[in-house]
Design an enzyme around this catalytic site. Sequence first.
Site, PDB file in Angstrom:
ATOM      1  CB  SER A 157      -0.867   0.039   1.379  1.00 47.52           C
ATOM      2  OG  SER A 157      -0.171  -0.106   2.317  1.00 47.52           O
ATOM      3  CG  HIS A 203      -1.006  -5.642   3.964  1.00 46.72           C
ATOM      4  ND1 HIS A 203      -0.685  -4.882   5.083  1.00 46.72           N
ATOM      5  CD2 HIS A 203      -0.539  -4.825   2.903  1.00 46.72           C
ATOM      6  CE1 HIS A 203       0.198  -3.735   4.548  1.00 46.72           C
ATOM      7  NE2 HIS A 203       0.362  -3.980   3.310  1.00 46.72           N
ATOM      8  CD  GLU A 252      -0.493  -1.985   8.989  1.00 50.19           C
ATOM      9  OE1 GLU A 252      -0.169  -1.697  10.110  1.00 50.19           O
ATOM     10  OE2 GLU A 252      -0.206  -1.799   7.826  1.00 50.19           O
ATOM     11  CD  GLU A 309       1.884  -5.316   7.659  1.00 49.93           C
ATOM     12  OE1 GLU A 309       1.322  -4.970   8.769  1.00 49.93           O
ATOM     13  OE2 GLU A 309       2.410  -4.322   6.797  1.00 49.93           O
ATOM     14  CG  ASP A 336      -2.170   1.847   8.329  1.00 53.74           C
ATOM     15  OD1 ASP A 336      -2.747   2.827   7.807  1.00 53.74           O
ATOM     16  OD2 ASP A 336      -1.032   1.398   7.719  1.00 53.74           O
ATOM     17  CD  GLU A 392       0.244   3.751   9.815  1.00 48.47           C
ATOM     18  OE1 GLU A 392       0.260   3.158  10.934  1.00 48.47           O
ATOM     19  OE2 GLU A 392       0.681   3.561   8.555  1.00 48.47           O
ATOM     20  CG  ASP A 439       2.350   4.885   5.694  1.00 52.71           C
ATOM     21  OD1 ASP A 439       3.311   5.371   5.398  1.00 52.71           O
ATOM     22  OD2 ASP A 439       1.799   3.703   5.851  1.00 52.71           O
ATOM     23  CE  LYS A 476       5.388   2.238   5.974  1.00 56.94           C
ATOM     24  NZ  LYS A 476       3.979   2.142   5.093  1.00 56.94           N
ATOM     25  CG  HIS A 492       6.671  -3.924   9.259  1.00 54.85           C
ATOM     26  ND1 HIS A 492       6.161  -4.969   9.217  1.00 54.85           N
ATOM     27  CD2 HIS A 492       5.835  -3.019   9.496  1.00 54.85           C
ATOM     28  CE1 HIS A 492       4.822  -4.748   9.374  1.00 54.85           C
ATOM     29  NE2 HIS A 492       4.439  -3.633   9.691  1.00 54.85           N
ATOM     30  CE  LYS A 542       2.690   0.578  10.317  1.00 59.13           C
ATOM     31  NZ  LYS A 542       1.369   0.723   9.381  1.00 59.13           N
TER      32      LYS A 542
HETATM   33  C1  2PG Z   1       1.664   0.567   5.998  1.00 56.33           C
HETATM   34  C2  2PG Z   1       2.645  -0.628   5.747  1.00 56.33           C
HETATM   35  C3  2PG Z   1       3.434  -1.236   6.646  1.00 56.33           C
HETATM   36  P1  2PG Z   1       3.090  -1.478   3.099  1.00 56.33           P
HETATM   37  O1  2PG Z   1       0.682   0.817   5.289  1.00 56.33           O
HETATM   38  O2  2PG Z   1       1.898   1.207   7.056  1.00 56.33           O
HETATM   39  O3  2PG Z   1       2.393  -1.818   7.479  1.00 56.33           O
HETATM   40  O4  2PG Z   1       2.273  -1.308   4.628  1.00 56.33           O
HETATM   41  O5  2PG Z   1       4.484  -1.693   3.551  1.00 56.33           O
HETATM   42  O6  2PG Z   1       2.130  -2.114   2.395  1.00 56.33           O
HETATM   43  O7  2PG Z   1       2.899   0.077   2.706  1.00 56.33           O
HETATM   44 MG    MG Z   2       0.348   2.567   6.650  1.00 62.36          MG
END
Ligand code: 2PG
Ligand code: MG
Length: 416
Positions: free
Chosen positions: A43, A153, A162, A205, A240, A280, A307, A332, A360, A383
């Site tokens: 995502s 996911h 999440e 995850e 999230d 989030e 994010d 990230k 992660h 996380k």
């Molecule tokens: C998120 C992440 C990690 P992705 O959205 O926060 O949990 O997912 O790595 O798929 O962006």
């Molecule tokens: Mg996110």
Amino acid sequence: MTDVAITDITARWVLDSRGNPTIAATVTAGGCVGSAMVPSGASTGTREAVELRDNDSAFHGKGVTRAIANVTDEIAPAIMGMDVRDQQAVDRAMLELDGTGNKASLGANAILAVSLACARTAARCSSLELYAYLGDKRVMPVPYMNVINGGEHAGNDLAIQEHMIAPVGAQSFARAVQMCSEVYHTLKALLTRRYGSPGVNVGDEGGFAPPLSSTEEALDLIVKAIEKNGYGDEMTLALDAAATSFYRRGRYELGRWHTREELLAYYEQLADSYPIISVEDAFAENDWEGFIAITEALGDHLQIVGDDLFVTNEALLSRGIERGACNALLLKPNQIGTLTEAMQVAQRCRDNGYRVMVSHRSGDTCDAFIADLAVALGTGQIKAGAPCRGERTAKYNRLMAIEEELGGDATMASLR
Ligand code: 2PG
Ligand code: MG
């Protein structure tokens, strides 16, 4: 040349947890060797730094041979001989060589692999553990563990991506992990009873991906699992939403179509009904008004995390600070592409009263760099998925090793 000059750089492909290739780089300097592997999201925010893929027939387009060649043919000659401890200079040299605003030329995956490997090598040359090399904090983070997966996911109908548990009352990191593991397994039993064995398949995850369609059902089950373990006072919830994934033409599809105002009302209702402390990506990455509205409405008692909105990018964070969007940033490193920039954005958050949660990616490896980073920066939060699947537990296990090594020098973050 200094005695910690970079003398060799190699790169190769390895598989990530979804079975796609990603880059591993190794840097040698002063007789010390350090490696790093880069994760990959599903995502992803559209403003993330570019993850360079081959887009040819190999690996359905996901090959990284061009990114690997960029490490060996472009980056290596440019930074060879540099002091591996001068992270900022090394990262700056790679940025200049790339020459684009979003690392589209060399690839953020190529650049980050080298950036992180340099830090590991430098830590070894300095005879320091990575967390001690990266920063002077000694704070063990509260783990946010994603125990029910949805969105992109998982193969179920949960729109929200999440559903996390956060043991904010744990007195140590090891205790936090134990609590999460116990709740995870109680949840597994509850899901098995209700849905049979297909109910406990896991998503990307490591969280369960049961055939649920409503977040309330997911949260009810998690709360029940928490209560059965007697952790009601010490464990809270976090979401999230990754709302970009269910946003179409100004509306949010969550069971039915919601306007921005209706979605905000929905979050308000969830926050009233459940012990949620953090939300989030509550709105889509371009819906700044949505983020501003939820921060105004709930930001004084909830953590509102950006994010896809911020993509670990200082310029986007600045816009958030100016406009009052969110009160926390998800960090990230691969969204921005160098360790220096990731650490700078964390500092900017600190200077402006924004919290930071180190994170992660959904496609990850057993590289636990972010565990050391979270401790070093003292973010108090990380996380890394469920307490399940090697690439997730690698981070938690590394954090427990750090806690043990630090002994009385470590402080456990508390978010209560
Ligand atoms: C998120 C992440 C990690 P992705 O959205 O926060 O949990 O997912 O790595 O798929 O962006
Ligand atoms: Mg996110």
